[in-house]
Design a protein around this motif. Structure first.
Motif, PDB file in Angstrom:
ATOM      1  N   ILE A 283      32.819 -10.331 -20.221  1.00 37.28           N
ATOM      2  CA  ILE A 283      32.611  -8.921 -20.547  1.00 37.28           C
ATOM      3  C   ILE A 283      33.895  -8.310 -21.111  1.00 37.28           C
TER       4      ILE A 283
ATOM      5  N   PHE B  36      34.778  -6.178 -29.419  1.00 43.31           N
ATOM      6  CA  PHE B  36      34.056  -5.039 -29.965  1.00 43.31           C
ATOM      7  C   PHE B  36      35.028  -3.966 -30.456  1.00 43.31           C
TER       8      PHE B  36
ATOM      9  N   GLU C 206      25.560  -7.843 -27.541  1.00 44.87           N
ATOM     10  CA  GLU C 206      26.151  -8.856 -26.664  1.00 44.87           C
ATOM     11  C   GLU C 206      26.806  -8.212 -25.454  1.00 44.87           C
ATOM     12  N   ASN C 207      27.452  -7.078 -25.666  1.00 42.83           N
ATOM     13  CA  ASN C 207      28.091  -6.368 -24.562  1.00 42.83           C
ATOM     14  C   ASN C 207      27.057  -5.895 -23.554  1.00 42.83           C
ATOM     15  N   GLU C 208      25.919  -5.353 -24.054  1.00 38.37           N
ATOM     16  CA  GLU C 208      24.860  -4.898 -23.161  1.00 38.37           C
ATOM     17  C   GLU C 208      24.263  -6.063 -22.377  1.00 38.37           C
TER      18      GLU C 208
ATOM     19  N   ALA D 111      27.809  -6.947 -31.710  1.00 40.73           N
ATOM     20  CA  ALA D 111      28.780  -6.903 -30.608  1.00 40.73           C
ATOM     21  C   ALA D 111      28.284  -6.007 -29.481  1.00 40.73           C
ATOM     22  N   GLN D 112      27.674  -4.860 -29.837  1.00 40.57           N
ATOM     23  CA  GLN D 112      27.139  -3.961 -28.813  1.00 40.57           C
ATOM     24  C   GLN D 112      26.010  -4.635 -28.037  1.00 40.57           C
TER      25      GLN D 112
ATOM     26  N   ALA E 295      34.349  -9.605 -24.572  1.00 42.38           N
ATOM     27  CA  ALA E 295      33.397  -8.993 -25.496  1.00 42.38           C
ATOM     28  C   ALA E 295      33.805  -7.560 -25.825  1.00 42.38           C
ATOM     29  N   LYS E 296      34.253  -6.802 -24.791  1.00 46.70           N
ATOM     30  CA  LYS E 296      34.694  -5.431 -25.025  1.00 46.70           C
ATOM     31  C   LYS E 296      35.904  -5.403 -25.953  1.00 46.70           C
TER      32      LYS E 296
END
Length: 267
Positions: free
Chosen positions: A160, A167, A69-71, A66-67, A163-164
């Motif tokens: 985003i 996460f 993908e977030n980045e 998840a991190q 995704a956040k």
């Protein structure tokens, strides 16, 4: 008489000893049965604890994914913002050219009034009109590209945010809000059920789910194991009324997280 009395006393002692032996044997058998039941309960608890431990061990990898993908989405947003800035600069430049072309046209009109050379003026006006039309077409294309980039940027922002949010759900041990699934199988003797969804629908290990019937919460579940397309969950004790029976096909949605104490390790 003494022999008869002695015989009676002996018979009484033997009968009493037999009765005591019978009672002791009954108690002993009961203790053995209780011990076997306790062993079965302990074995069941150890199996459940092992499954929960295995799911918790996979959680760091899910968080890392998840991190990552977030980045990636943040980097994509930054790239889109840079492209938008460059396009705005080009639009500004095109607007300046259009303004300059209009200024040249006004200047030519003034010269026409003074010089009266219609042929020369006509050629200049045609050239200026062609330049102006080209600039206007460039502006239209730039505005269209800007609109597309703006739409892409909006979509990226939404991705985003999603995704956040996902996460945060992973890190807090909550199933995703969009989760909608149903009970696939019920094992009342063992106190757990299996669900028709897993990782593919957003079921998170150790999360709390609500069983819904007629728009009412009739029971709560604690997810113990998750696979790609299925998962299993314990029925939370005291969360279901005695007159309620779970049915295959009952609707299941995310519920409010509850804290569950892990079983103590056996000595």
């Amino acid at each position: 008489m003494s022999s008869t009395l002695l015989g009676i006393l002996t018979a009484l002692v033997i009968a009493s000893a037999g009765y005591v032996a019978y009672k002791n044997n009954t108690v002993y058998c009961g203790k053995i049965e209780e011990n076997e039941t306790a062993k079965a309960v302990l074995a069941k608890s150890e199996i459940r604890f092992k499954k929960v431990s295995e799911e918790l061990a996979t959680l760091p990898s899910q968080v890392s994914e998840a991190q990552a993908e977030n980045e990636r989405l943040v980097a994509s947003e930054s790239s889109m913002a840079k492209s938008n800035d460059e396009l705005k600069s080009k639009v500004t430049e095109a607007n300046e050219k259009i303004a300059s072309g209009k200024s040249k046209l006004d200047s030519l009109r003034q010269q026409t009034e003074k010089t009266g050379d219609l042929k020369d003026l006509s050629a200049k006006m045609q050239l200026t009109s062609a330049e102006l039309e080209e600039l206007e077409q460039s502006l239209v294309a730039a505005e269209s590209k800007l609109a597309n980039l703006t739409a892409q940027n909006t979509s990226t922002d939404a991705s985003i945010i999603e995704a956040k949010s996902n996460f945060e759900k992973y890190t807090t041990g909550q199933s995703l809000p969009a989760l909608k699934t149903r009970i696939r199988n019920i094992y009342p003797n063992w106190g757990f059920v299996t669900l028709a969804s897993g990782n593919n629908a957003g079921v998170i290990a150790n999360s709390t789910l609500d069983v819904i019937r007629d728009d009412q919460v009739i029971a709560k579940l604690l997810v113990t194991a998750v696979e790609n397309t299925t998962s299993s969950a314990n029925i939370v004790p005291d969360s279901m009324s005695p007159d309620i029976t779970l049915n295959i096909g009952d609707r299941v949605v995310p519920g409010q997280k509850i804290e569950v104490t892990k079983p103590a390790a056996a000595n």
